[in-house]
Design an enzyme around this catalytic site. Structure first.
Site, PDB file in Angstrom:
ATOM      1  N   GLY A  39       0.964  -1.283   0.112  1.00 27.53           N
ATOM      2  CA  GLY A  39      -0.194  -0.163   0.068  1.00 27.53           C
ATOM      3  C   GLY A  39       0.968   1.095  -0.032  1.00 27.53           C
ATOM      4  O   GLY A  39       1.879   1.235   0.808  1.00 27.53           O
ATOM      5  N   LYS A  40       0.461   2.179  -0.948  1.00 28.35           N
ATOM      6  CA  LYS A  40       1.559   3.174  -1.034  1.00 28.35           C
ATOM      7  C   LYS A  40       1.633   4.057   0.185  1.00 28.35           C
ATOM      8  O   LYS A  40       2.779   4.302   0.518  1.00 28.35           O
ATOM      9  CB  LYS A  40       1.040   4.363  -2.206  1.00 28.35           C
ATOM     10  CG  LYS A  40       1.038   3.565  -3.198  1.00 28.35           C
ATOM     11  CD  LYS A  40       0.341   4.393  -4.555  1.00 28.35           C
ATOM     12  CE  LYS A  40       0.307   3.485  -6.076  1.00 28.35           C
ATOM     13  NZ  LYS A  40       1.220   3.040  -6.343  1.00 28.35           N
ATOM     14  N   GLY A  41       0.514   4.201   0.905  1.00 27.89           N
ATOM     15  CA  GLY A  41       0.752   4.965   2.131  1.00 27.89           C
ATOM     16  C   GLY A  41       1.617   4.212   3.236  1.00 27.89           C
ATOM     17  O   GLY A  41       2.386   5.032   3.545  1.00 27.89           O
ATOM     18  N   ASN A 182       5.037  11.320 -10.505  1.00 29.71           N
ATOM     19  CA  ASN A 182       5.992  10.680 -11.341  1.00 29.71           C
ATOM     20  C   ASN A 182       5.629  11.444 -12.806  1.00 29.71           C
ATOM     21  O   ASN A 182       4.983  12.393 -12.811  1.00 29.71           O
ATOM     22  CB  ASN A 182       5.784   9.100 -11.621  1.00 29.71           C
ATOM     23  CG  ASN A 182       4.502   8.613 -12.025  1.00 29.71           C
ATOM     24  OD1 ASN A 182       3.770   9.360 -12.441  1.00 29.71           O
ATOM     25  ND2 ASN A 182       4.303   7.435 -11.575  1.00 29.71           N
ATOM     26  N   LEU A 226      11.603  10.781 -12.179  1.00 31.93           N
ATOM     27  CA  LEU A 226      11.797  10.450 -13.676  1.00 31.93           C
ATOM     28  C   LEU A 226      12.123   9.011 -13.718  1.00 31.93           C
ATOM     29  O   LEU A 226      13.138   8.785 -14.763  1.00 31.93           O
ATOM     30  CB  LEU A 226      12.842  11.436 -14.179  1.00 31.93           C
ATOM     31  CG  LEU A 226      12.228  12.911 -14.038  1.00 31.93           C
ATOM     32  CD1 LEU A 226      13.511  13.876 -14.273  1.00 31.93           C
ATOM     33  CD2 LEU A 226      11.415  13.305 -15.076  1.00 31.93           C
ATOM     34  N   GLY A 227      11.886   8.016 -12.765  1.00 32.15           N
ATOM     35  CA  GLY A 227      12.478   6.579 -12.703  1.00 32.15           C
ATOM     36  C   GLY A 227      14.027   6.575 -12.971  1.00 32.15           C
ATOM     37  O   GLY A 227      14.656   7.254 -12.010  1.00 32.15           O
ATOM     38  N   ARG A 229      15.891   8.352 -14.579  1.00 29.57           N
ATOM     39  CA  ARG A 229      16.408   9.434 -15.047  1.00 29.57           C
ATOM     40  C   ARG A 229      16.527  10.410 -13.811  1.00 29.57           C
ATOM     41  O   ARG A 229      16.987  11.665 -13.789  1.00 29.57           O
ATOM     42  CB  ARG A 229      15.755  10.214 -16.027  1.00 29.57           C
ATOM     43  CG  ARG A 229      15.827   9.477 -17.489  1.00 29.57           C
ATOM     44  CD  ARG A 229      15.398  10.188 -18.756  1.00 29.57           C
ATOM     45  NE  ARG A 229      13.914  10.465 -18.189  1.00 29.57           N
ATOM     46  CZ  ARG A 229      13.199  11.490 -19.056  1.00 29.57           C
ATOM     47  NH1 ARG A 229      13.926  12.231 -19.916  1.00 29.57           N
ATOM     48  NH2 ARG A 229      11.829  11.597 -18.713  1.00 29.57           N
ATOM     49  N   ASP A 252      13.189  -6.011  -8.284  1.00 29.81           N
ATOM     50  CA  ASP A 252      11.653  -5.627  -8.260  1.00 29.81           C
ATOM     51  C   ASP A 252      11.681  -4.153  -8.041  1.00 29.81           C
ATOM     52  O   ASP A 252      11.892  -3.489  -6.763  1.00 29.81           O
ATOM     53  CB  ASP A 252      11.137  -6.532  -7.005  1.00 29.81           C
ATOM     54  CG  ASP A 252       9.544  -6.344  -6.943  1.00 29.81           C
ATOM     55  OD1 ASP A 252       9.224  -5.479  -7.932  1.00 29.81           O
ATOM     56  OD2 ASP A 252       9.126  -6.734  -5.889  1.00 29.81           O
ATOM     57  N   ASP A 258       7.372   4.737  -3.808  1.00 32.86           N
ATOM     58  CA  ASP A 258       7.043   4.931  -2.297  1.00 32.86           C
ATOM     59  C   ASP A 258       8.363   5.076  -1.593  1.00 32.86           C
ATOM     60  O   ASP A 258       8.446   5.879  -0.527  1.00 32.86           O
ATOM     61  CB  ASP A 258       6.413   3.914  -1.568  1.00 32.86           C
ATOM     62  CG  ASP A 258       4.962   3.582  -2.459  1.00 32.86           C
ATOM     63  OD1 ASP A 258       4.358   4.592  -3.084  1.00 32.86           O
ATOM     64  OD2 ASP A 258       4.581   2.380  -2.650  1.00 32.86           O
TER      65      ASP A 258
HETATM   66  O1  RIB Z   1       3.471   1.411  -4.981  1.00 31.58           O
HETATM   67  C1  RIB Z   1       3.435   0.101  -4.728  1.00 31.58           C
HETATM   68  C2  RIB Z   1       2.151  -0.124  -4.049  1.00 31.58           C
HETATM   69  O2  RIB Z   1       1.044  -0.103  -4.986  1.00 31.58           O
HETATM   70  C3  RIB Z   1       2.093  -1.648  -3.545  1.00 31.58           C
HETATM   71  O3  RIB Z   1       2.488  -1.916  -2.696  1.00 31.58           O
HETATM   72  C4  RIB Z   1       0.694  -2.026  -3.879  1.00 31.58           C
HETATM   73  O4  RIB Z   1       0.022  -2.320  -2.708  1.00 31.58           O
HETATM   74  C5  RIB Z   1      -0.175  -0.630  -4.629  1.00 31.58           C
HETATM   75  O5  RIB Z   1      -0.581   0.001  -3.621  1.00 31.58           O
END
Ligand code: RIB
Length: 313
Positions: A39-41, A182, A226-227, A229, A252, A258
């Protein structure tokens, strides 16, 4: 609140399949499976916490085993969290495919994150933080509410507009000090607000052009990732490209954005508000995160970040 950074946003159980190649429509491929906290948060909270900041994470979960795992994870990390349980909703889940190059495809079901409510986090908790970090993976009305009360109270507000959503309302930007999109999220905002050519590469903007855009968006800082970059920092008197860590082999890339946002927030405190140094710190956190599988579990610890920065990356 003894915590300095409050992160309000999504908790998601990541269900990840590693695959030699992404399946085409109608194709079945054999892969391997792992699951873990995401999850992003929450990922941003773990990134900031492991990078040395005192954090509090707040988000919504369902009454299920994923929430139990979330509580155990925060306890094992030693970080504070407020997990608000939403009866009748499941915790958020994500189906993540990761190919041999470390690239990913993600579908997220928001579940309880979608019903996070303004009353779920006390106003005193929000206004006691030095920095509030939000994303777009939880309820948008509640997210806007938290950003507003923080911004009005002088708390530095950071919005990572991810994932970009069809129901995104640019009015939320009124409450944002630092916007960290992004490239594709930046293009969506340019398009939604009709601020010019949304297909233009951010690196093609001159300092004056990007600064004019930043001012039109009402932002203190525009920080575009910018990934490979690196990232671009634009604020009053600053226009700088910050490069990524050299010599990294990605296994990965899921959660790299995040890692950057969490690392940047921690860096902002560490370097007394110096956004360029904070972006360098965030890039180091992100670069290290892609060398391990998973999202939250791949976030590096402060010693690792300091070691690579010391090597002069
Ligand atoms: O940014 C990656 C996240 O996006 C993953 O952990 C997934 O849960 C999605 O929310």
């Amino acid at each position: 609140m003894e915590q300095e950074i409050l992160i309000i946003g999504s908790y998601v159980q990541d269900l990840t399949w590693n695959t030699p190649n992404f399946p085409a429509a109608g194709e079945t491929v054999i892969g391997t499976f792992q699951t873990g906290p995401g999850g992003k948060g929450s990922n941003q909270a773990i990134a900031a916490g492991r990078a040395g900041a005192r954090i509090l994470y707040a988000g919504a979960v369902g009454p299920d085993t994923f929430a139990t795992a979330a509580r155990e994870f925060y306890e094992s990390e030693g970080f504070s969290c407020q997990l608000i349980e939403k009866p009748g909703h499941t915790s958020g889940t994500a189906a993540i495919l990761v190919d041999e190059e470390g690239q990913n495809q993600i579908i997220v079901a928001l579940g309880a994150n979608g019903v996070l409510a303004p009353e779920d986090v006390a106003e005193e908790t929000v206004t006691a933080a030095k920095i509030l970090v939000c994303q777009l993976e939880a309820n948008l009305e509640a997210t806007s509410h938290f950003l507003k009360i923080a911004h009005d109270a002088g708390v530095t507000t950071i919005l990572n507009p991810a994932p970009m959503r069809p129901d995104f309302d640019p009015a939320i930007l009124e409450h944002v000090d630092i916007l960290a999109p992004n490239e594709t999220e930046f293009a969506s905002i340019i398009e939604a607000l009709e601020l010019g050519d949304s297909s233009k590469d951010p690196l093609e903007y001159t300092g004056d052009e990007l600064d004019a855009l930043r001012q039109k968006l009402g932002l203190g800082t525009l920080l575009i990732t910018l990934g490979g970059r690196g990232s671009l920092v634009c604020e009053d008197g600053v226009f700088e490209t910050v490069s990524i860590l050299e010599g990294i082999t990605a296994v990965d890339t899921t959660g790299a954005g995040d890692a950057f946002v969490g690392g940047f927030a921690a860096g902002l405190l560490r370097f007394n508000g110096d956004t360029v140094k904070a972006a360098q710190f965030g890039n180091a956190v992100a670069g290290l995160s892609v060398t391990k599988p998973g999202t939250a579990p791949s976030m590096p610890r402060l010693e690792e970040v300091e070691a690579v920065l010391l090597k002069g990356h």
